[in-house]
Design an enzyme around this catalytic site. Sequence first.
Site, short mmCIF file in Angstrom:
data_model
loop_
_atom_site.label_atom_id
_atom_site.label_comp_id
_atom_site.label_asym_id
_atom_site.label_seq_id
_atom_site.Cartn_x
_atom_site.Cartn_y
_atom_site.Cartn_z
N VAL A 1 0.87 -1.35 -0.01
CA VAL A 1 0.14 -0.01 -0.09
C VAL A 1 0.88 1.01 0.05
O VAL A 1 1.73 1.48 0.70
CB VAL A 1 -1.09 0.06 1.11
CG1 VAL A 1 -1.78 1.45 1.33
CG2 VAL A 1 -1.96 -1.22 1.31
N GLY B 1 4.50 4.04 3.06
CA GLY B 1 3.89 2.78 2.49
C GLY B 1 3.98 1.73 3.40
O GLY B 1 4.82 1.85 4.40
N LYS B 2 3.38 0.43 3.25
CA LYS B 2 3.85 -0.74 3.71
C LYS B 2 3.48 -1.87 3.03
O LYS B 2 2.51 -1.65 2.08
CB LYS B 2 2.93 -0.68 5.06
CG LYS B 2 3.28 -1.29 6.10
CD LYS B 2 4.39 -1.04 6.94
CE LYS B 2 4.71 -1.86 8.14
NZ LYS B 2 5.51 -0.87 9.10
N GLY B 3 3.76 -3.07 3.41
CA GLY B 3 3.62 -4.18 2.85
C GLY B 3 3.54 -5.29 3.64
O GLY B 3 3.76 -5.19 4.83
N ASP C 1 10.06 -5.49 9.06
CA ASP C 1 8.90 -5.12 9.97
C ASP C 1 8.78 -6.53 10.61
O ASP C 1 9.84 -7.23 10.73
CB ASP C 1 7.54 -4.65 9.19
CG ASP C 1 6.68 -3.96 10.11
OD1 ASP C 1 7.09 -2.94 10.58
OD2 ASP C 1 5.77 -4.66 10.43
#
Length: 422
Positions: A69, A114-116, A155
Amino acid sequence: MSEATTATMHPSSQSAFDIVMKNFDHAARYVEIDPGYAELIKSIDREVRVEIPTRMDNGELRVFIGYRVQHNNARGAYKGGIRYHQDVDLDEVRALAALMTLKTAVVGIPYGGGKGGVTVDPRTLSATELERMTRMFIDKIDPIIGPQEDIPAPDVNTNAQVMAWMMDEYSRRHGHTPGIVTGKPIELGGSQGRAEATGRGAVIILREAAKTYGIDLHHSTVAIQGFGNVGSYAAWTLDEMGVKIVGISDVSGAIVNSDGVNIPAAINHLKNHPTLEGFEGGERMTNEELLELECDVLIPAALGRVITVENADKIKARMIVEGANEPITGRADAILNDKGVVVLPDILANAGGVTVSYFEWVQNLQQFHWELEEVRDKLEKILVNSFQHIYEIAQKHKISLRLAAYVLAIERLEKATRLRGV
Ligand code: GLU
């Protein structure tokens, strides 16, 4: 690759993304911001859902689902980690991406957010299966990432080795590109001080807050939930400072000792064991009990939404340091505020990680290396300044540190958006 639009909800609490948006709306009242700009900053730029076919060691084919995202890039390239966990869903990844936008703005580094995530329990995969899945995920999101576009990082359940595979996979197509991910092993362009940065940063913020609120850490007790990258380095840093840690925990449960848990022994235990299971340093408790432990400072450093309306009232700590992202639900946050608990918000308290990620990326772009002392000094300055700035905003408006951090971030995001033009 397909665009996804539906969000699911954590079974026992509020939607993770909603919590961030509610905080945003609340904080926006203290900022002179045009509603159109507020909407633009809040909304998600792009979200991608991919399937990740992966061959298991026994020849079987499994298909995992992954997300990336990209929330906002007004202040710079999208930046944020990739999480591997069985509970990952789009709602959570959206929330984490938005938090990254706010976090990079709070510490004033030139990134967006952003992040995944991949919905997988990595403990069920062998190292070779994990590598194949990681490479396939990068393959699938390759069109939208890049060292000037979107830069992943570690993460929950991802580490330097996973970053090495990601960099290698991306570099096969684009030529050697160390700046595509941060949190890499030092041998592959990782930065000194990156592994410790999130835990160390949380302790720097705690130290500043304790000074400001008149808490003497040397006569205080600390409990830490989570003993992964964030929790273990926070524990190690506090232990070096001579602060007593009365409880720690991980997926195997908690260990509590009112005389202080032996932190070097716990870290040592993890060199030969996957979890704290079998570590004999105190009384065994559950993770839930640890959160309600008699202590002055609580550091939730594991997963999100662990402090909810169910247990907020039972928290004994006077100060909470959010080592994890979004460990407190919106309603629990209100309860804690009413009780006078000082919460050091995630977008400040765990921003040390992405700050040193920024240093790593700068070193990669310059093909240069900094010494550990230089990294630590620069991190210290950024975090101390950010804390002071946020504390002043909180005092001025008589609001919580969380709302003050959002106010600072929204002001910076609004300026950048306006200057760029729509
Ligand atoms: N995953 C970390 C965070 O939530 C680090 C992100 C990064 O270094 O880009 O802040």
